[in-house]
Design an enzyme around this catalytic site. Structure first.
Site, PDB file in Angstrom:
ATOM      1  N   VAL A  58       4.926  14.271 -52.092  1.00  0.00           N
ATOM      2  CA  VAL A  58       5.102  12.718 -52.255  1.00  0.00           C
ATOM      3  C   VAL A  58       6.569  12.651 -52.582  1.00  0.00           C
ATOM      4  O   VAL A  58       7.062  13.502 -53.552  1.00  0.00           O
ATOM      5  CB  VAL A  58       4.343  12.125 -53.272  1.00  0.00           C
ATOM      6  CG1 VAL A  58       4.634  10.554 -53.317  1.00  0.00           C
ATOM      7  CG2 VAL A  58       2.897  12.363 -52.859  1.00  0.00           C
ATOM      8  N   HIS A 101       2.897  12.040 -62.095  1.00  0.00           N
ATOM      9  CA  HIS A 101       3.840  11.090 -61.326  1.00  0.00           C
ATOM     10  C   HIS A 101       3.137  11.036 -60.212  1.00  0.00           C
ATOM     11  O   HIS A 101       1.873  11.351 -59.981  1.00  0.00           O
ATOM     12  CB  HIS A 101       5.281  11.708 -60.935  1.00  0.00           C
ATOM     13  CG  HIS A 101       5.304  12.942 -60.495  1.00  0.00           C
ATOM     14  ND1 HIS A 101       4.425  13.289 -59.412  1.00  0.00           N
ATOM     15  CD2 HIS A 101       5.503  14.186 -61.268  1.00  0.00           C
ATOM     16  CE1 HIS A 101       4.540  14.828 -59.071  1.00  0.00           C
ATOM     17  NE2 HIS A 101       5.261  15.108 -60.034  1.00  0.00           N
ATOM     18  N   GLY A 147       3.073  11.996 -57.388  1.00  0.00           N
ATOM     19  CA  GLY A 147       2.561  13.191 -56.373  1.00  0.00           C
ATOM     20  C   GLY A 147       1.349  13.725 -57.091  1.00  0.00           C
ATOM     21  O   GLY A 147       0.414  13.889 -56.205  1.00  0.00           O
ATOM     22  N   HIS A 148       1.322  13.737 -58.377  1.00  0.00           N
ATOM     23  CA  HIS A 148      -0.279  13.925 -58.800  1.00  0.00           C
ATOM     24  C   HIS A 148      -1.333  12.934 -58.633  1.00  0.00           C
ATOM     25  O   HIS A 148      -2.600  13.041 -58.147  1.00  0.00           O
ATOM     26  CB  HIS A 148      -0.243  13.944 -60.516  1.00  0.00           C
ATOM     27  CG  HIS A 148       0.722  14.943 -61.145  1.00  0.00           C
ATOM     28  ND1 HIS A 148       2.018  14.813 -61.787  1.00  0.00           N
ATOM     29  CD2 HIS A 148       0.852  16.352 -61.244  1.00  0.00           C
ATOM     30  CE1 HIS A 148       2.490  15.622 -62.268  1.00  0.00           C
ATOM     31  NE2 HIS A 148       1.898  16.679 -61.678  1.00  0.00           N
ATOM     32  N   SER A 208       7.993  16.457 -62.057  1.00  0.00           N
ATOM     33  CA  SER A 208       8.186  16.025 -63.421  1.00  0.00           C
ATOM     34  C   SER A 208       9.385  16.314 -64.174  1.00  0.00           C
ATOM     35  O   SER A 208       9.936  15.934 -65.143  1.00  0.00           O
ATOM     36  CB  SER A 208       6.940  16.812 -64.584  1.00  0.00           C
ATOM     37  OG  SER A 208       5.849  16.751 -63.833  1.00  0.00           O
ATOM     38  N   GLN A 219       3.079  28.577 -54.684  1.00  0.00           N
ATOM     39  CA  GLN A 219       2.118  28.319 -55.703  1.00  0.00           C
ATOM     40  C   GLN A 219       0.727  28.029 -54.764  1.00  0.00           C
ATOM     41  O   GLN A 219      -0.303  28.663 -54.982  1.00  0.00           O
ATOM     42  CB  GLN A 219       2.301  27.282 -56.567  1.00  0.00           C
ATOM     43  CG  GLN A 219       0.968  27.025 -57.280  1.00  0.00           C
ATOM     44  CD  GLN A 219       1.441  25.845 -58.710  1.00  0.00           C
ATOM     45  OE1 GLN A 219       1.894  26.309 -59.612  1.00  0.00           O
ATOM     46  NE2 GLN A 219       1.010  24.718 -58.237  1.00  0.00           N
TER      47      GLN A 219
HETATM   48  O1  PAF Z   1       1.657  22.965 -60.762  1.00  0.00           O
HETATM   49  C1  PAF Z   1       1.094  23.010 -61.745  1.00  0.00           C
HETATM   50  O2  PAF Z   1       1.277  21.996 -62.599  1.00  0.00           O
HETATM   51  C2  PAF Z   1       0.709  24.156 -62.533  1.00  0.00           C
HETATM   52  O3  PAF Z   1       1.638  25.329 -62.019  1.00  0.00           O
HETATM   53  C3  PAF Z   1      -0.794  24.392 -62.807  1.00  0.00           C
HETATM   54  C4  PAF Z   1      -1.232  24.539 -61.103  1.00  0.00           C
HETATM   55  C5  PAF Z   1      -1.188  23.288 -63.204  1.00  0.00           C
HETATM   56  C6  PAF Z   1      -0.986  25.522 -63.584  1.00  0.00           C
HETATM   57  O4  PAF Z   1      -0.660  25.643 -64.592  1.00  0.00           O
END
Ligand code: PAF
Length: 278
Positions: free
Chosen positions: A176, A34, A36-37, A186, A153
């Site tokens: 975002v 999306h 954000g990515h 997602s 994370q």
């Molecule tokens: O944030 C994510 O999409 C996942 O936790 C990652 C960092 C790709 C690890 O699988």
């Protein structure tokens, strides 16, 4: 954009780039891309000569088997979304490239991970730490981009990179949001129309709480009221709404250090998380 499915092919590319002295960035994802990515991809493009995006739905980080089964797998759509960005490689490893037969190693980052998300999703962060270590080592990227939306994370991957002397610098990018404030995720596609209308209340109440705390209101009262308002609006449960030290995630005793307000809440069977700076 080259689609790469084995770690050997990724290494071959990487070696070619190292030889030319090029800077390599990696954007690890689980797909279902999306905006954000895509903002991470943009940041990566702006800072590096070569950009690798990875898509791997990592079974080790799902504590709920239904969540893993239901996780969207949309490689073709993801590749189409990435096409305009001119990335160099889309790494979509098959499971055996990450977890070969007999795989027995578990990466755990202590301290940062037991609480908050860790308390509600047992094993989740070990799975994240293990797969991210593998992706860093396989890509040998100079820099990796992660969103601040998954704040815990982000802290854990920065720590593991430092602790294990992995030469991948971790960069966090702002969350975002949709126009109404909902953090992009997602999981948002799983919200019904009614739930989607309720969802922005989480961020709105977090903003209101942060502002009241900044003005000196009693923190416990403010957070309890915000939780109540979120649930009154239609969320099923607020799993946590906590004020934490922005670097260590320890509970805060005063606001003299950078502080973060972090939340997780269930809306039907969709679990939404968010965090903001206080
Ligand atoms: O944030 C994510 O999409 C996942 O936790 C990652 C960092 C790709 C690890 O699988």
């Amino acid at each position: 954009m080259k689609i790469v499915r084995t770690k050997d092919d990724l290494r071959t590319l990487r070696r070619r780039w190292i030889f030319k002295g090029e800077k390599v960035a990696v954007v690890p994802t689980m797909g279902a891309l999306h905006a954000g990515h895509l903002s991470l991809v943009e940041a990566a493009k702006a800072s590096a000569d070569r950009v690798i995006v990875t898509i791997f739905v990592n079974p080790k980080q799902f504590n709920n088997p239904d969540d893993l089964t239901g996780y969207p797998r949309t490689e073709d759509e993801d590749a189409a979304k990435l096409a305009p960005y001119g990335i160099d490689a889309l790494y979509v490893p098959t499971p055996d490239q990450i977890y070969p037969d007999g795989f027995a190693t578990n990466v755990r980052v202590s301290g940062l991970t037991e609480d908050l998300e860790g308390a509600h999703r047992p094993g989740h962060f070990d799975g994240v730490a293990t797969v991210v270590s593998k992706l860093f080592l396989q890509s040998r990227a100079d820099v990796a981009y992660f969103g601040q939306k998954d704040y815990q994370q982000l802290l854990l991957v920065s720590r593991l990179s430092r602790d294990l002397d992995i030469e991948t610098e971790v960069v966090g990018c702002p969350t975002v949001r949709e126009a109404d404030g909902l953090a992009m995720s997602s999981r948002n596609v799983r919200l019904s129309a009614t739930q989607r209308a309720i969802a922005p209340v989480l961020k709105a109440e977090m903003d209101r709480a942060a502002e009241a705390i900044r003005r000196g209101a009693d923190r416990r009262v403010v957070l309890d009221t915000a939780k109540q308002q979120i649930e009154n609006a239609g969320y099923d449960t607020v799993e946590y709404l906590e004020l934490r030290d922005a670097e260590t995630l320890a509970p805060v005793t005063d606001l003299s250090r950078p502080t973060r307000l972090l939340a997780a809440a269930m809306l039907g069977d969709v679990r939404l998380i968010d965090n903001i700076a206080v």
